[in-house]
Scaffold this active site. Structure first.
Site, PDB file in Angstrom:
ATOM      1  N   SER A 166     -10.218  -0.608   6.782  1.00 61.53           N
ATOM      2  CA  SER A 166      -9.539  -0.441   5.491  1.00 61.53           C
ATOM      3  C   SER A 166      -8.805  -1.665   4.970  1.00 61.53           C
ATOM      4  O   SER A 166      -8.367  -1.663   3.821  1.00 61.53           O
ATOM      5  CB  SER A 166      -8.547   0.730   5.576  1.00 61.53           C
ATOM      6  OG  SER A 166      -9.229   1.944   5.499  1.00 61.53           O
ATOM      7  N   SER A 206      -9.869   1.680   2.591  1.00 63.98           N
ATOM      8  CA  SER A 206      -8.961   2.435   1.771  1.00 63.98           C
ATOM      9  C   SER A 206      -7.923   1.578   1.047  1.00 63.98           C
ATOM     10  O   SER A 206      -7.359   2.026   0.051  1.00 63.98           O
ATOM     11  CB  SER A 206      -8.221   3.453   2.641  1.00 63.98           C
ATOM     12  OG  SER A 206      -7.396   2.793   3.576  1.00 63.98           O
ATOM     13  N   LYS A 224       0.848  -1.195   0.000  1.00 62.34           N
ATOM     14  CA  LYS A 224       0.000   0.000   0.000  1.00 62.34           C
ATOM     15  C   LYS A 224       0.887   1.250   0.000  1.00 62.34           C
ATOM     16  O   LYS A 224       1.919   1.277   0.691  1.00 62.34           O
ATOM     17  CB  LYS A 224      -0.887  -0.012   1.246  1.00 62.34           C
ATOM     18  CG  LYS A 224      -1.968   1.064   1.278  1.00 62.34           C
ATOM     19  CD  LYS A 224      -2.827   0.930   2.545  1.00 62.34           C
ATOM     20  CE  LYS A 224      -4.003   1.894   2.538  1.00 62.34           C
ATOM     21  NZ  LYS A 224      -4.877   1.742   3.721  1.00 62.34           N
TER      22      LYS A 224
END
Lengths: 487, 487
Positions: free
Chosen positions: B178, B154, B76
């Site tokens: 997330s 997210s 990420k």
């Protein structure tokens, strides 16, 4: 006490009293910053002592420096304050170019140290000034506005350095009390080695809260805060100016706005920086990157047991054990360096003489040369020797002063000076008696007059003997023998 | 080639270690698939050439001792990666290249994994659909009647990339769901560890008291392996837990006979699709079949979790994001003075959702509102934690759906932040309580879209939820329906 407190300001409507409280920011003596391992050395190249944490790089996290915590606890103990075993770090949020995180990590609701006190020796007696709290916080960086015509520069070397904010109660009533307060606080921290107290380098600076009230009133007036004053003289000037300004406004029917003000050191006046309405909303909240600071009692006790003798205790000891006057004792304990020098001089000579010699002779020289005790031209060891020469009657006090002058020049051993220059005291009674007899014989007329009641002539005979011995005659012996021979 | 990218992380690393497969072959398989998958927009930054060089180096020098030796892994874009652009999917960090590596990603590379690149996410991890990224939304490899869907958020780039076999596994971050919600939307496993299990050092902060890194993988065993690698105490993160490291993969065990599983009645919410309830019921049956004991429990403060979260998280974020001010690094929009530069930089640098949360956070922390919002939210947070503490006296794990719906269409909820926030209703309480939870793919809805079930565990008891998930996984035998429509 012979003196009374008398700092009142005369207004048109009568006498006013000034109420002052200080928030002192003291830089903790530590090699590393409060939440990072960067160096704290003063005067290095800009931005050469900045870690990723200090520069607030993304994802960086603060880790508390245990030594700084110890230093804060130590200072708290030196201020005879409550140590809070539970304290918390909060974020104080505001934007500024030299505040990389956009917030300062400080302690808001739960400070590490609670109420304490400082004892002030004033000419009108001892005064106790209260301490409200002491908390830990980070210093900001420095903005430089004079390096470039269109840009400001930022130096982050100071960013993250550990500060203690020491909040005093509004207990001070005059510029002199403020001076004493700052000096004493500085002295305590220097004894503890928790802050070097160096005001030139910004290690010690204060926000000064000032309000005024009519003499006799016990209500607190609206205060103004004068930000970031970095010398005792400026603090005193700022207070005086600010108090007069406030009195004038009130006497003309106005009211005081709670304001933050700046002190202009050139014009010697305070100027409004922002009013209460424009005050920052710092949005304090507990820093989620840090756990609460929980101190084991054993940790606090260990520090407590390692504390050095503090100035107040030392003063009492010197007065009780060595019969020093309160005045002399105050001076020799006033600063860590002075007191260490004093102890070194006195421990092998004489506590009382050592105090006299330092206060009168040594400080005279230091003042004249603008030097600190640590740069003293005379070493403690040599001063100690000199005092011993007086004590064992090798030289008189008067000769000692001449020897001392020599010592100031090149820190020479006083014994060597005395020997080389033949300054040893003439203390052989037989020798002295011979000299005295000769003088009396040569001045028979004066002996007659003396015996007839002209007592003043005794001084003349002493002077003649001294002249004859080049000042080296033992004054006490001379007195005794003269009296004997003139009977 | 595509068979290689379908291997689980455990299978892949085994084959590379036994030299059945070279690291370069593995890297090549991923690289060529990534190159064909641009339509999904999963990557913000690719490091494919470097990945091939690293893979060759592993083969040439037989560097196969690490547990992840040769495993190609994209992460990420919230993890700072040394010398590789790290943006948090924000314009304000465009071109920001960290000179340091986050603790979690260092552990990956130290174990022999190879960086493929940085995965897209919601800007500063604020979002539930990956639509707030400054680098465009990520597409879910699952479609609904040929229409593109969000991958969740997210960690949407992460979920999409694992689901589409563009990375062997990944690490995401979970502040309010997330990791788990996008895992559920894309048919993969996502594990949010206990707060403090993995270091936050070097992860771009969103909400410090909630953020936690965790694995997103093809199956439960892979998550156990990844957790073995990335967890552990880090002295650079004061909130990381100094506890013994688990041995999650080796301890993985399907035997959950007698395990007590709680079913919280408060998780039955209005308008929840029937399919979700049906799946949940199935999950309960599967657990029973595996020998677990089902208990109805109550978590009475669940309804306050979402509002509490949307006070606490924005409050911390508003402060955490203050450092992005255009002064030190990242994007700067000029202005005539400092204030204008701040305003322009932050106005242009942040997207709308980030601005919305900064404003909410600033509001709830401001003086006069702090007690009513932030303080109250912290008190409610404590109550929510107490609910779980009480429940865990009765049960070993709690079974719930991961999300109240399956993946939705791009743009469907962008104008309705509240309905977007409702996506996190089942995941948010876990973050507020700091507990571990895992989402595993458990079936499909009527449109063929994956749905997840969530298992919540006791603090630092990841092993129990991993074991339960492992047992469930066998019962479910989930088969991916991704059909490579974009290639």
């Amino acid at each position: 006490m012979d003196k009374k407190f008398d700092y009142f300001l005369e207004g048109k409507t009568g006498k006013w009293e000034v109420v002052i409280g200080l928030e002192v920011h003291a830089q903790i003596t530590s090699n590393a910053k409060l939440f990072s391992s960067s160096s704290t050395k003063f005067g290095s190249n800009p931005n050469s002592q900045v870690s990723f944490v200090d520069a607030a790089m993304p994802g960086m996290l603060p880790v508390i420096n245990k030594y700084c915590v110890e230093q804060a606890v130590k200072t708290g103990l030196g201020l005879k304050a409550t140590i809070n075993n539970f304290s918390k770090f909060d974020r104080k949020n505001y934007f500024y170019a030299d505040l990389p995180q956009g917030y300062q990590i400080s302690q808001f609701k739960f400070p590490i140290v609670g109420e304490g006190q400082i004892i002030l020796d004033m000419p009108y007696g001892t005064k106790i000034a209260g301490i409200e709290r002491l908390h830990l916080e980070q210093d900001a960086g420095k903005s430089l506005h004079d390096q470039d015509p269109s840009n400001s520069f930022v130096d982050l070397n100071r960013s993250g350095i550990a500060l203690m904010e020491i909040v005093g109660k509004p207990d001070l009533r005059s510029p002199d009390e403020v001076a004493q307060y700052v000096k004493k606080l500085r002295s305590i921290m220097r004894y503890l080695n928790t802050c070097d107290g160096n005001m030139d380098e910004g290690s010690l600076r204060a926000d000064v809260n000032v309000s005024v009230r009519k003499v006799g009133s016990s209500d607190l007036g609206t205060r103004c805060e004068i930000k970031n004053v970095n010398s005792i003289k400026f603090m005193q000037q700022a207070i005086e100016y600010e108090a007069k300004r406030q009195i004038e406004i009130i006497e003309e029917g106005g009211t005081i706005d709670q304001q933050t003000r700046l002190f202009d050191t050139k014009k010697i006046e305070t100027r409004s920086m922002r009013s209460k309405e424009d005050a920052h909303d710092y949005r304090y909240f507990p820093d989620p990157d840090l756990l609460p600071l929980v101190l084991e009692q054993s940790f606090v006790d260990k520090i407590k047991n390692s504390l050095p003798e503090m100035p107040d205790e030392k003063k009492i000891r010197l007065m009780n054990d060595f019969d020093l006057s309160s005045y002399d004792a105050s001076i020799v304990v006033s600063d860590r360096d002075i007191s260490e020098y004093y102890e070194e001089v006195a421990k092998d000579s004489d506590y009382k003489l050592a105090a006299n010699w330092m206060i009168v002779e040594l400080f005279g020289v230091l003042n004249k040369e603008g030097k600190e005790i640590k740069d003293s031209p005379v070493s403690a060891k040599n001063l100690s020797k000199l005092i011993n020469l007086i004590k064992n009657n090798t030289i008189s006090g008067k000769i000692a002063k001449i020897v001392f002058e020599e010592m100031v020049k090149n820190n020479e051993d006083p014994e060597k000076i005395v020997n080389e220059k033949g300054m040893k005291q003439q203390s052989d009674p037989e020798e002295l008696k011979k000299i005295i007899d000769t003088i009396l014989k040569n001045n028979e007329d004066k002996v007659e007059q003396y015996k007839a009641g002209k007592d003043k002539l005794f001084g003349f005979f002493v002077g003649e003997v001294m002249k004859n011995t080049q000042g080296k005659g033992n004054p006490k012996l001379i007195n005794d023998i003269l009296k004997q021979q003139l009977k | 080639m595509s068979e290689i990218t379908k291997l689980t992380l455990v299978e892949l690393t085994k084959k590379i270690k036994s030299k059945e497969l070279s690291a370069l072959e593995a890297a090549n398989a991923y690289v060529s698939r990534i190159k064909k998958s641009k339509k999904l927009n999963t990557f913000v930054t690719e490091t494919l050439d470097q990945a091939l060089v690293s893979a060759k180096n592993i083969d040439d020098n037989n560097l196969k001792s690490g547990v992840l030796a040769g495993a190609p892994i994209a992460v990420k874009d919230l993890f700072c990666t040394k010398n590789v652009q790290t943006t948090a999917s924000s314009k304000i960090l465009k071109n920001f290249i960290p000179p340091y590596e986050s603790t979690v990603t260092s552990k990956l590379w130290d174990s022999g994994a190879i960086l493929l690149g940085k995965l897209n996410c919601d800007e500063f991890a604020m979002g539930s659909s990956n639509e707030t990224s400054a680098y465009g939304n990520v597409i879910n490899p699952y479609q609904e009647s040929g229409e593109n869907l969000v991958p969740g958020g997210s960690s949407g780039g992460c979920s999409s990339a694992v689901s589409a076999n563009l990375t062997s596994s990944t690490v995401g971050t979970d502040t309010g769901g997330s990791i788990r919600q996008p895992a559920s939307f894309t048919g993969i496993v996502g594990l949010k560890p206990t707060y403090g299990r993995c270091s936050r050092w070097g992860i771009v902060a969103f909400a410090s008291s909630l953020d936690q890194a965790g694995p997103m993988t093809k199956d439960v065993s892979d998550s156990a392996l990844m957790l073995d690698v990335i967890s552990g105490y880090d002295e650079k993160d004061s909130t990381s837990a100094n506890i013994e490291k688990g041995d999650f993969l080796n301890s993985l065990n399907k035997n959950i006979k007698g395990l007590k599983v709680g079913i919280p009645k408060e998780y039955i919410v209005d308008n929840m699709p029937k399919e979700i309830q049906t799946l949940w019921d199935k999950g309960i049956e599967w657990m029973k079949e595996s020998g677990a004991i089902i208990k109805n429990i109550s978590l009475p403060n669940t309804k306050y979790a979402l509002p509490t979260y949307y006070i606490v998280a924005p409050a911390e974020a508003s402060s955490n994001l203050s450092r992005y001010d255009g002064v030190k690094y990242g994007f700067r929009a000029p202005g005539k003075d400092l204030i204008e530069m701040y305003e322009n930089t932050r106005a242009e640098g942040f997207g709308n959702e980030v601005k919305r949360r900064i404003m909410i956070g600033t509001y709830v922390l401001s003086s006069g509102y702090y007690d009513a919002y932030y303080l109250k939210a912290q008190q409610v947070r404590r109550l929510i934690k107490n609910d779980f503490d009480l429940a865990f006296k009765e049960v070993d794990t709690i079974l719930t759906p991961t999300t109240p719906s399956s993946a939705f269409k791009i743009g469907d909820k962008t104008n309705d932040p509240i309905s977007m926030y409702l996506n996190d209703v089942f995941t948010v309480p876990v973050n507020l309580a700091g507990l571990p939870a895992i989402s595993i793919p458990a079936g499909f809805d009527d449109s063929g879209l994956p749905l997840g079930l969530q298992l919540i565990g006791k603090s630092f008891d990841e092993q129990t939820i991993l074991n339960s998930a492992y047992a469930l996984e066998e019962k479910i035998s989930f088969k991916s329906k991704v059909i490579d429509w974009w290639i």
